[in-house]
Design a protein around this motif. Structure first.
Motif, PDB file in Angstrom:
ATOM      1  N   VAL A  51       0.855  -1.186   0.000  1.00  0.00           N
ATOM      2  CA  VAL A  51       0.000   0.000   0.000  1.00  0.00           C
ATOM      3  C   VAL A  51       0.895   1.242   0.000  1.00  0.00           C
ATOM      4  N   PRO A  52       0.366   2.409  -0.381  1.00  0.00           N
ATOM      5  CA  PRO A  52       1.138   3.639  -0.240  1.00  0.00           C
ATOM      6  C   PRO A  52       1.470   3.917   1.226  1.00  0.00           C
ATOM      7  N   LEU A  53       2.497   4.719   1.464  1.00  0.00           N
ATOM      8  CA  LEU A  53       2.785   5.167   2.821  1.00  0.00           C
ATOM      9  C   LEU A  53       1.601   5.966   3.349  1.00  0.00           C
ATOM     10  N   PHE A  54       1.248   5.777   4.621  1.00  0.00           N
ATOM     11  CA  PHE A  54       0.046   6.416   5.159  1.00  0.00           C
ATOM     12  C   PHE A  54       0.245   6.715   6.631  1.00  0.00           C
ATOM     13  N   ALA A  55      -0.634   7.577   7.152  1.00  0.00           N
ATOM     14  CA  ALA A  55      -0.583   7.929   8.570  1.00  0.00           C
ATOM     15  C   ALA A  55      -1.899   8.575   8.965  1.00  0.00           C
ATOM     16  N   LEU A  56      -2.153   8.619  10.273  1.00  0.00           N
ATOM     17  CA  LEU A  56      -3.264   9.415  10.777  1.00  0.00           C
ATOM     18  C   LEU A  56      -2.957  10.898  10.577  1.00  0.00           C
TER      19      LEU A  56
END
Length: 375
Positions: free
Chosen positions: A117-122
């Motif tokens: 998945v793409p890099l992600f964050a809250l």
């Protein structure tokens, strides 16, 4: 067991397009939907008029059917779990849906089971951003057809976005400069059999799907990646039903999962006319314990074009539909919605490809030139 009565939470066009399959399989459809003019009302054997997140209405739905499935995922999961605990059969199960409904939780789950998945964050506030621009900001719940998805290029844009969305849970992910966008539909039954449809190319504009080409013109290695991801995910979830997965194809030939729909999906509409078993029949086969059957194309390929609202009006667009229907090997599906508004899916048309010289993108452009040439 013999499953003859299927409850469907949601009464939009996805439920409406189950009608032919339900008749073929001898299945009654009982629909839970809020509005008298929702598309599936016209084809249902019985309708419970209530919001799709009304668990009390779903309890009444359960009394009328053998199994409950979903047209969309905008449900009250915690309330439905109380029903499931009493013996109500949901397919897919609520435990299979649980990690998917919140986009941040979905991303975390995919990452944990080894799916790229793409890099992600809250994203709690603009100052917490730790990504280089541009970025993609998403509402964690209830986004679809571009709603709740924002491509942000500057810190000023990000700050401005937060003002109207300060109470909406958000996530952020890296922007992927993709080579293309792909999708696959896959189904699994209770015995663990998995069927995948051809990988398709999708074209999005303003985060809304405009058209789909089946099969995608991609390397065999990419097709194998997509099918492996689909089979791995369905098996890990112990999923029963049908599933749509959207991908980014990177310049290195790798796939990253963009979005997941745990139900029938727009990228699979071509299957109504281009496959012997449509995605809608496949969903009903999976949840009623019929053999899944074949997902193969019955033609060389197909192009599906969404007919999207481009104005606010009440109009049936009969003349434009007639022109589109004259295209050779065209099958037009009109959802019977009484109100047109910008971006609303009013119908779709699928054109079957019968020879190798046909350019599917040219067909898509021809259909769009008819549809969007405003009267």
């Amino acid at each position: 067991m013999s499953i003859k009565r299927v409850g469907v939470i949601g009464g939009g066009q996805l439920a409406w397009m189950m009608a032919g399959a339900a008749q073929k399989l001898g299945v009654d459809l009982i629909i839970q939907t809020p509005h008298q003019d929702d598309p599936a009302v016209a084809i249902a054997n019985q309708v419970i008029f209530a919001s799709i997140d009304d668990a009390n209405a779903t309890a009444k739905l359960a009394e009328q059917c053998d199994v409950i499935t979903f047209e969309n995922e905008f449900i009250d999961l915690d309330a439905l779990k109380k029903l499931e605990a009493t013996g109500v059969c949901f397919r897919p199960s609520l435990s299979a849906l649980s990690p998917l409904l919140d986009k941040y939780q979905q991303r975390s789950y995919l990452q944990n089971i080894g799916i790229p998945v793409p890099l992600f964050a809250l994203l709690d506030n603009p100052s917490s951003l730790n990504f280089a621009f541009p970025v993609v900001v998403k509402a964690r719940r209830h986004g679809y057809d571009g709603q709740g998805t924002f491509i942000i290029n500057t810190s000023t844009e990000l700050t401005a976005l937060f003002q109207p969305l300060k109470d909406v849970p958000l996530m952020v992910e890296e922007y992927i400069p993709f080579e293309g966008e792909l999708a696959i539909m896959a189904a699994r039954n209770a015995s663990g059999e998995v069927i995948t449809y051809p990988v398709v190319e999708t074209y999005q504009q303003d985060q809304v799907c405009r058209w789909v080409i089946a099969p995608a013109n991609i390397a065999e290695t990419v097709t194998i990646q997509a099918k492996q991801i689909a089979e791995h995910l369905l098996t890990q979830l112990d999923f029963v039903g049908i599933f749509g997965i959207e991908f980014f194809l990177t310049s290195e030939g790798k796939l990253l999962v963009n979005e997941i729909a745990p139900r029938t999906h727009n990228s699979g509409h071509y299957t109504l006319d281009a496959c012997d078993v449509s995605q809608f029949e496949m969903q009903l086969r999976a949840v009623t314990e019929h053999p899944l059957g074949s997902s193969e194309l019955n033609c060389l390929g197909a192009v599906m074009v969404n007919l999207l609202g481009y104005e606010n009006s009440h109009h049936d667009y009969a003349e434009k539909r007639a022109k589109i229907a004259e295209i050779p090997h065209a099958y037009l599906h009109w959802y019977g919605k009484t109100e047109s508004r910008l971006g609303r899916k009013l119908g779709h048309v699928t054109v079957l490809i019968k020879d190798t010289h046909t350019d599917p993108k040219a067909i898509a452009k021809t259909i769009e030139s008819i549809w969007y040439c405003q009267e």
